[in-house]
Motif scaffolding. Structure first.
Motif, mmCIF file in Angstrom:
data_model
loop_
_atom_site.group_PDB
_atom_site.id
_atom_site.type_symbol
_atom_site.label_atom_id
_atom_site.label_comp_id
_atom_site.label_asym_id
_atom_site.label_seq_id
_atom_site.Cartn_x
_atom_site.Cartn_y
_atom_site.Cartn_z
ATOM 1 N N ASN A 53 50.793 47.256 28.264
ATOM 2 C CA ASN A 53 51.446 45.565 28.298
ATOM 3 C C ASN A 53 53.184 46.081 28.494
ATOM 4 O OD1 ASN A 53 49.856 44.499 27.627
ATOM 5 N ND2 ASN A 53 49.893 44.594 25.482
ATOM 6 N N GLN A 54 53.611 45.044 29.925
ATOM 7 C CA GLN A 54 55.047 44.914 29.909
ATOM 8 C C GLN A 54 55.083 46.297 30.436
ATOM 9 O OE1 GLN A 54 56.780 42.149 30.694
ATOM 10 N NE2 GLN A 54 54.762 41.442 29.094
ATOM 11 N N THR A 98 44.670 32.842 23.218
ATOM 12 C CA THR A 98 44.605 34.011 23.288
ATOM 13 C C THR A 98 45.001 35.195 21.259
ATOM 14 O OG1 THR A 98 44.670 36.146 24.366
ATOM 15 C CG2 THR A 98 47.302 35.174 23.987
ATOM 16 N N PRO A 100 47.744 37.332 20.992
ATOM 17 C CA PRO A 100 48.751 37.935 21.537
ATOM 18 C C PRO A 100 48.564 39.592 21.306
ATOM 19 C CG PRO A 100 49.710 36.968 19.903
ATOM 20 C CD PRO A 100 47.987 35.969 20.155
ATOM 21 N N GLN A 101 48.760 40.641 23.057
ATOM 22 C CA GLN A 101 48.368 41.750 23.113
ATOM 23 C C GLN A 101 47.234 42.584 22.950
ATOM 24 O OE1 GLN A 101 51.775 44.169 21.808
ATOM 25 N NE2 GLN A 101 52.563 42.898 22.513
ATOM 26 N N ASP A 103 45.697 41.457 19.932
ATOM 27 C CA ASP A 103 45.194 41.822 18.856
ATOM 28 C C ASP A 103 44.301 41.220 17.628
ATOM 29 O OD1 ASP A 103 46.161 42.920 15.962
ATOM 30 O OD2 ASP A 103 48.093 42.682 15.639
ATOM 31 N N GLN A 106 46.247 39.030 14.862
ATOM 32 C CA GLN A 106 47.306 37.958 15.041
ATOM 33 C C GLN A 106 46.227 36.228 15.452
ATOM 34 O OE1 GLN A 106 50.282 37.791 15.343
ATOM 35 N NE2 GLN A 106 50.863 40.129 14.714
ATOM 36 N N THR A 114 52.506 33.319 25.335
ATOM 37 C CA THR A 114 52.682 34.825 25.567
ATOM 38 C C THR A 114 52.814 35.667 27.061
ATOM 39 O OG1 THR A 114 50.206 35.146 26.161
ATOM 40 C CG2 THR A 114 50.108 34.322 24.003
ATOM 41 N N CYS A 115 51.931 36.718 26.772
ATOM 42 C CA CYS A 115 52.831 37.633 28.385
ATOM 43 C C CYS A 115 51.419 37.354 28.879
ATOM 44 C CB CYS A 115 53.804 38.208 28.268
ATOM 45 S SG CYS A 115 54.679 38.170 28.224
ATOM 46 N N SER A 116 50.069 37.055 28.064
ATOM 47 C CA SER A 116 49.134 37.687 28.689
ATOM 48 C C SER A 116 48.961 37.290 30.343
ATOM 49 C CB SER A 116 48.294 36.702 28.014
ATOM 50 O OG SER A 116 46.651 36.404 28.426
ATOM 51 N N GLU A 144 53.637 47.672 36.130
ATOM 52 C CA GLU A 144 52.743 47.885 35.311
ATOM 53 C C GLU A 144 51.367 46.890 35.995
ATOM 54 O OE1 GLU A 144 55.286 44.135 33.293
ATOM 55 O OE2 GLU A 144 55.397 45.669 34.085
#
Length: 162
Positions: A53-54, A98, A100-101, A103, A106, A114-116, A144
């Motif tokens: 992630n990132q 989604t 987040p990350q 998890d 969450q 989000t950054c999904s 990434e």
């Protein structure tokens, strides 16, 4: 040989749609857009599950540019901070929310908060520093994206004013 611009022009849809803008005005816009890769990621990351992630834990990678965009790469130099825009070609495009990350504790969150990578238009945004250059390839310090990911643009990284 067709140029990148020719390929782009031939892929664009020319249908137009009137979309409401600010106030009473409507603006004609295209209903679909075409992207042409300018290059591809060459990375040790081979499968999605390996991609972090990132930037945290992302390995160095190479970006191999298409010969047809060589002129646009001429001023990329080691030390430059850049933003790489990728097309996350293996990401599902039908998710709108989604955890987040990933998890599950969450709450479901809209993907635009989000950054999904899973979203209607899976565009990846990656800040990186160029560490080497070999012809039409640049090596970046961390990326990434997995091997073979299409690159759709590279821009200089600009810091926001304080």
């Amino acid at each position: 040989m067709r140029t990148a611009r020719d390929r782009l022009s031939s892929t664009l849809a020319h249908r137009r749609l009137a979309v409401p803008a600010a106030g009473e005005q409507t603006v004609p816009v295209q209903t679909s857009y075409g992207l042409v890769p300018i290059g591809w990621v060459q990375s040790s990351l081979r499968v999605l599950d390996d991609a972090p992630n990132q930037r945290v834990g992302a390995p160095p990678a190479w970006i191999r540019f298409d010969e047809q965009v060589a002129e646009g790469t001429k001023d990329l130099r080691p030390g430059d901070e850049i933003v790489v825009l990728t097309w996350l070609h293996l990401s599902p495009r039908d998710e709108l929310s989604t955890h987040p990350q990933g998890d599950m504790s969450q709450p479901l969150t809209g993907v635009f908060s989000t950054c999904s990578p899973n979203r209607p238009n899976p565009i990846g945004l990656h800040r990186a520093r160029i560490v080497a250059r070999e012809g039409l390839r640049i090596e970046v310090d961390a990326l990434e994206a997995i091997d073979g990911t299409p690159v759709v643009d590279v821009k200089p990284a600009i810091d926001l004013p304080a």
